[in-house]
Write a protein that holds these residues in place. Structure first.
Motif, PDB file in Angstrom:
ATOM      1  N   TRP A  70       0.954  -1.531  -0.186  1.00 31.92           N
ATOM      2  CA  TRP A  70       0.089   0.219  -0.262  1.00 31.92           C
ATOM      3  C   TRP A  70       0.839   1.436  -0.247  1.00 31.92           C
ATOM      4  CZ3 TRP A  70      -1.366   4.814   2.640  1.00 31.92           C
ATOM      5  CH2 TRP A  70      -2.719   4.984   2.392  1.00 31.92           C
ATOM      6  N   PRO A  71       1.862   1.260   0.893  1.00 30.63           N
ATOM      7  CA  PRO A  71       2.464   3.196   1.033  1.00 30.63           C
ATOM      8  C   PRO A  71       3.176   2.866  -0.608  1.00 30.63           C
ATOM      9  CG  PRO A  71       3.162   1.222   3.014  1.00 30.63           C
ATOM     10  CD  PRO A  71       2.535   0.858   2.179  1.00 30.63           C
ATOM     11  N   TRP A  72       3.805   1.852  -1.174  1.00 31.43           N
ATOM     12  CA  TRP A  72       4.213   2.100  -2.711  1.00 31.43           C
ATOM     13  C   TRP A  72       3.208   2.270  -3.707  1.00 31.43           C
ATOM     14  CZ3 TRP A  72       8.912   3.271  -3.784  1.00 31.43           C
ATOM     15  CH2 TRP A  72       9.783   3.346  -2.489  1.00 31.43           C
ATOM     16  N   VAL A  73       2.142   2.073  -3.474  1.00 33.96           N
ATOM     17  CA  VAL A  73       0.763   2.500  -4.098  1.00 33.96           C
ATOM     18  C   VAL A  73       1.171   3.581  -4.302  1.00 33.96           C
ATOM     19  CG1 VAL A  73      -1.907   1.826  -5.059  1.00 33.96           C
ATOM     20  CG2 VAL A  73      -0.160   0.317  -5.487  1.00 33.96           C
ATOM     21  N   ARG A  74       0.401   4.040  -3.287  1.00 32.21           N
ATOM     22  CA  ARG A  74       0.340   5.669  -2.648  1.00 32.21           C
ATOM     23  C   ARG A  74       1.420   6.519  -3.529  1.00 32.21           C
ATOM     24  NH1 ARG A  74       2.179   9.411   2.090  1.00 32.21           N
ATOM     25  NH2 ARG A  74      -0.052  10.461   2.694  1.00 32.21           N
ATOM     26  N   THR A  75       2.115   5.969  -4.327  1.00 33.64           N
ATOM     27  CA  THR A  75       3.294   7.204  -4.783  1.00 33.64           C
ATOM     28  C   THR A  75       2.280   7.174  -6.267  1.00 33.64           C
ATOM     29  OG1 THR A  75       4.565   5.303  -5.419  1.00 33.64           O
ATOM     30  CG2 THR A  75       4.837   6.697  -3.252  1.00 33.64           C
ATOM     31  N   TRP A  76       1.624   6.980  -6.535  1.00 35.43           N
ATOM     32  CA  TRP A  76       0.918   7.324  -7.630  1.00 35.43           C
ATOM     33  C   TRP A  76       0.780   8.593  -8.061  1.00 35.43           C
ATOM     34  CZ3 TRP A  76      -3.530   8.647  -9.693  1.00 35.43           C
ATOM     35  CH2 TRP A  76      -4.715   9.641  -8.747  1.00 35.43           C
ATOM     36  N   LYS A  77       0.474   9.136  -7.441  1.00 41.46           N
ATOM     37  CA  LYS A  77       0.141  10.873  -8.100  1.00 41.46           C
ATOM     38  C   LYS A  77       1.526  11.457  -8.641  1.00 41.46           C
ATOM     39  CE  LYS A  77      -3.054  12.493  -6.671  1.00 41.46           C
ATOM     40  NZ  LYS A  77      -4.026  13.791  -6.179  1.00 41.46           N
ATOM     41  N   ALA A  78       2.371  11.051  -7.722  1.00 38.59           N
ATOM     42  CA  ALA A  78       3.561  11.779  -7.589  1.00 38.59           C
ATOM     43  C   ALA A  78       3.856  11.258  -9.382  1.00 38.59           C
ATOM     44  CB  ALA A  78       4.487  11.876  -6.404  1.00 38.59           C
ATOM     45  N   GLN A  79       3.800   9.100  -9.159  1.00 37.68           N
ATOM     46  CA  GLN A  79       4.776   9.261 -10.706  1.00 37.68           C
ATOM     47  C   GLN A  79       4.448   9.072 -11.349  1.00 37.68           C
ATOM     48  OE1 GLN A  79       7.596   6.062  -9.757  1.00 37.68           O
ATOM     49  NE2 GLN A  79       7.683   6.066  -7.632  1.00 37.68           N
ATOM     50  N   LYS A  88      -7.169   2.776   2.700  1.00 37.58           N
ATOM     51  CA  LYS A  88      -6.859   4.188   3.594  1.00 37.58           C
ATOM     52  C   LYS A  88      -7.995   4.542   4.256  1.00 37.58           C
ATOM     53  CE  LYS A  88      -8.462   7.140  -0.443  1.00 37.58           C
ATOM     54  NZ  LYS A  88      -8.189   8.086  -1.228  1.00 37.58           N
ATOM     55  N   LEU A  89      -9.067   3.803   4.522  1.00 42.34           N
ATOM     56  CA  LEU A  89      -9.792   4.033   5.142  1.00 42.34           C
ATOM     57  C   LEU A  89     -10.019   3.477   6.644  1.00 42.34           C
ATOM     58  CD1 LEU A  89     -13.619   3.142   3.573  1.00 42.34           C
ATOM     59  CD2 LEU A  89     -11.723   5.619   3.319  1.00 42.34           C
ATOM     60  N   ARG A  90      -8.647   2.984   6.567  1.00 46.03           N
ATOM     61  CA  ARG A  90      -8.326   1.822   8.530  1.00 46.03           C
ATOM     62  C   ARG A  90      -7.770   2.983   8.576  1.00 46.03           C
ATOM     63  NH1 ARG A  90      -8.122  -4.034   8.068  1.00 46.03           N
ATOM     64  NH2 ARG A  90      -7.148  -3.752   9.881  1.00 46.03           N
ATOM     65  N   ASP A  91      -8.420   2.711  10.867  1.00 48.28           N
ATOM     66  CA  ASP A  91      -7.873   3.605  11.409  1.00 48.28           C
ATOM     67  C   ASP A  91      -6.381   3.218  11.509  1.00 48.28           C
ATOM     68  OD1 ASP A  91     -10.266   4.749  11.887  1.00 48.28           O
ATOM     69  OD2 ASP A  91     -10.514   3.567  13.309  1.00 48.28           O
ATOM     70  N   GLY A  92      -5.712   1.996  11.338  1.00 47.55           N
ATOM     71  CA  GLY A  92      -3.920   1.919  12.183  1.00 47.55           C
ATOM     72  C   GLY A  92      -3.692   2.140  10.755  1.00 47.55           C
ATOM     73  N   LEU A  93      -4.426   2.247   9.643  1.00 45.57           N
ATOM     74  CA  LEU A  93      -3.439   1.979   8.454  1.00 45.57           C
ATOM     75  C   LEU A  93      -3.348   3.700   8.445  1.00 45.57           C
ATOM     76  CD1 LEU A  93      -3.066   0.985   4.616  1.00 45.57           C
ATOM     77  CD2 LEU A  93      -3.635   3.217   5.224  1.00 45.57           C
ATOM     78  N   ARG A  94      -3.721   4.673   8.442  1.00 41.53           N
ATOM     79  CA  ARG A  94      -4.126   5.340   8.550  1.00 41.53           C
ATOM     80  C   ARG A  94      -2.645   6.769   9.746  1.00 41.53           C
ATOM     81  NH1 ARG A  94      -8.573   8.386   5.832  1.00 41.53           N
ATOM     82  NH2 ARG A  94      -8.797  10.025   7.044  1.00 41.53           N
ATOM     83  N   ARG A  95      -3.779   6.130  10.507  1.00 41.39           N
ATOM     84  CA  ARG A  95      -2.041   6.489  11.951  1.00 41.39           C
ATOM     85  C   ARG A  95      -1.233   6.425  11.001  1.00 41.39           C
ATOM     86  NH1 ARG A  95      -6.405   4.318  14.493  1.00 41.39           N
ATOM     87  NH2 ARG A  95      -4.754   2.265  15.538  1.00 41.39           N
TER      88      ARG A  95
END
Length: 232
Positions: free
Chosen positions: A167-176, A194-201
């Motif tokens: 997930w954190p690597w897919v998170r870069t999709w816009k910049a890339q 990205k709606l998961r509370d633990g992931l968001r924290r």
């Protein structure tokens, strides 16, 4: 207590997400990779490859001396085994998770990292490596999209360290500049997670420390990439 030596990058976020999802107590030690703190002897003692993140577990399950772990795949697996969370106990489910964890650390992360470097940070725009890594980035997105078609999660039938790793690597999709809409199953998975509370924290950790344009800082560029800002 888990001591975490990290920086706000996709690899760093993997571990902060995992710790938040597991509910483990941890203490963050920031490593300024733009200033070369990853080369300090104290850090190399726990991460000999001079890469973040690394952890030290002062309360290992065997009750022995503290355990240090480097490399994100090893850390995720260590924490999953320590807590019994986010990895299936059955043979087939665990094997699927390990396959996709290996896919991320050997393919998705390195290829997106290289594409990001040549597309965003390199002092000279070189068409061949940029297009080479962009092609491989899009191929890997296609692999993930096919895997997620008709599935909620990447491996087994549950949220696992394979999802946390990717997930954190897919998170870069816009910049890339990745056309995420061309990969609808990946986009749906990304939006669900990205709606998961633990992931968001976990991904919020160090948000105020993100180095937006390291190539504009001559010292950081030299340390991170081996070149000066004004190098032609």
């Amino acid at each position: 207590m888990i001591e975490v030596y990290t920086a706000p990058t996709p690899n760093g976020w993997k571990i902060s997400i995992m710790l938040e999802e597991c509910g483990l107590p941890y203490r963050t030690h920031w490593v300024d990779i733009g200033k070369g703190e990853q080369f300090a002897p104290e850090f190399l003692a726990i991460s000999p490859n001079n890469r973040i993140p690394a952890i030290v577990d002062s309360d290992p399950v065997d009750g022995g001396v503290p355990v240090s772990v480097f490399e994100t795949g090893a850390i995720l697996l260590y924490l999953a085994d320590k807590t019994g969370q986010f990895i299936p106990a059955d043979l087939r489910g665990r094997t699927q998770v390990l396959e996709w964890l290996a896919w991320q650390i050997a393919g998705l992360g390195p290829m997106l990292g290289q594409h990001g470097h040549f597309a965003l940070y390199a002092p000279e725009r070189l068409p061949y490596p940029t297009e080479r890594y962009r092609h491989e980035t899009l191929r890997l997105y296609g692999v993930l999209d096919r895997r997620l078609t008709g599935r909620e999660y990447i491996a087994a039938d549950e949220y696992t360290i394979a999802d946390i790793a990717c997930w954190p690597w897919v998170r870069t999709w816009k910049a890339q500049g990745v056309p995420l809409a061309d990969f609808p199953a990946v986009q749906a998975w990304y939006d669900r997670l990205k709606l998961r509370d633990g992931l968001r924290r976990g991904v919020a950790l160090g948000a105020d420390r993100v180095r937006r344009r390291p190539q504009d800082d001559a010292e950081a560029a030299r340390t991170l990439f081996g070149f000066h800002k004004d190098q032609a």
